[in-house]
Enzyme design. Structure first.
Site: not given
Ligand SMILES: Cn1c(SCC(=O)Nc2ccccc2)nc2c(=O)[nH]c(N)nc21
Length: 276
Positions: A217, A251
């Site tokens: 992130k 995660r």
């Molecule tokens: C579905 N989900 C997401 S999606 C966002 C994401 O991965 N962005 C992202 C991914 C890769 C690169 C940059 C941003 N984040 C969470 C979290 O922090 N907790 C829980 N429980 N579920 C979640």
């Protein structure tokens, strides 16, 4: 929290399975379940404890996905993974109908970034009997990163999770099915995210298993300066910090590396406890 204790170690590693079409593939309608299955198989071979399947991108600025399209994306993936692999599946959705269908197809956890706030979601989650991860967010994906503001981010995040947990228990969801998640990146500046990471023990101290999702992130990029494809070391470091601070699940995208970090944390903790 039986599902967490019986089937998975703590800390556990949850691998992100992309069931949202990348913009280069078939124009965004359907996912190749074989591709998701092979992602999941590689993660299981690398020692992952959970896989997280989601059909709706919740990135800042993401637009909502129609119900049928979400079902068309996630159901074949859940069916394939549940049939071919022995790994608990968490379903990343806010839609009650998707929760119910996922439960029929064999998921073990509902991962709702909107904490069951959609109409019918509490009833769906309650009826499925599944574990539910509730997560703090400020605003909606389209606008949440515009100007996040808190008087005290830790107190406000804890206050939200405590209130939501109480509401859900009053609505008939047993407390031992809940997980807490501070929602890194969901309506937070870099500083807010770092305060939540540094003080994760305070969230763990509430007593619910904590799920932390920081992998790749912008908070990792903000500290390291790395572009998203070079954020594995920073992501593993952040996951390791969360595990040492008591997170039950991290995660992640980089499963093999984070599984090794989890094994180090578990080994030192077990050895250390022998000395007492
Ligand atoms: C579905 N989900 C997401 S999606 C966002 C994401 O991965 N962005 C992202 C991914 C890769 C690169 C940059 C941003 N984040 C969470 C979290 O922090 N907790 C829980 N429980 N579920 C979640």
């Amino acid at each position: 929290m039986t599902i967490l204790s019986e089937k998975t170690p703590s800390p556990a590693v949850m691998g992100v399975i992309n069931a949202t079409p990348d913009s280069f593939s078939d124009g965004g309608r359907f996912i190749d379940p074989d591709n998701a299955l092979s992602q999941a198989r590689a993660m299981v071979e690398a020692g992952v404890d959970w896989v997280d399947v989601g059909g709706e991108s919740t990135r800042p600025g993401a637009k909502p996905v129609p119900l049928q399209e979400e079902l068309d994306r996630v159901c074949p993936v859940i069916e394939a993974i549940h049939r071919e692999l022995d790994v608990p599946i968490s379903l990343d959705t806010s839609a009650p109908e998707v929760m119910r269908e996922g439960a029929r197809l064999g998921i073990s956890m509902i991962n709702d970034v909107r904490s069951l706030e959609r109409e019918g979601a509490v009833a769906a989650a309650r009826d499925t009997g599944l574990a539910v991860c509730i997560m703090h967010r400020q605003g909606e994906p389209e606008t949440m990163q515009d100007r996040p503001e808190y008087s005290n981010v830790l107190e406000e995040v804890l206050g939200y999770l405590d209130r939501r947990a109480a509401e859900l228990q009053a609505a008939g969801i047993p407390g031992d099915r809940l997980l807490y998640d501070p929602g890194f990146g969901f309506g937070k500046t870099l500083e807010h995210n770092l305060v939540l990471l540094e003080n994760l023990e305070a969230i763990v101290a509430r007593g619910w298993p904590v799920l932390a999702g920081m992998s790749r992130k912008s908070m990792i990029g903000g500290v390291t300066g790395r572009p998203v494809e070079e954020r594995m070391p920073g992501s593993v470091a952040a996951a390791t910090m969360a595990m040492m601070k008591g997170a039950a699940i991290v995660r992640v995208h980089d499963v093999k590396e984070t599984v090794d970090a989890a094994r180090m944390v578990r080994a030192a903790r077990e050895q250390g406890s022998l000395r007492e």
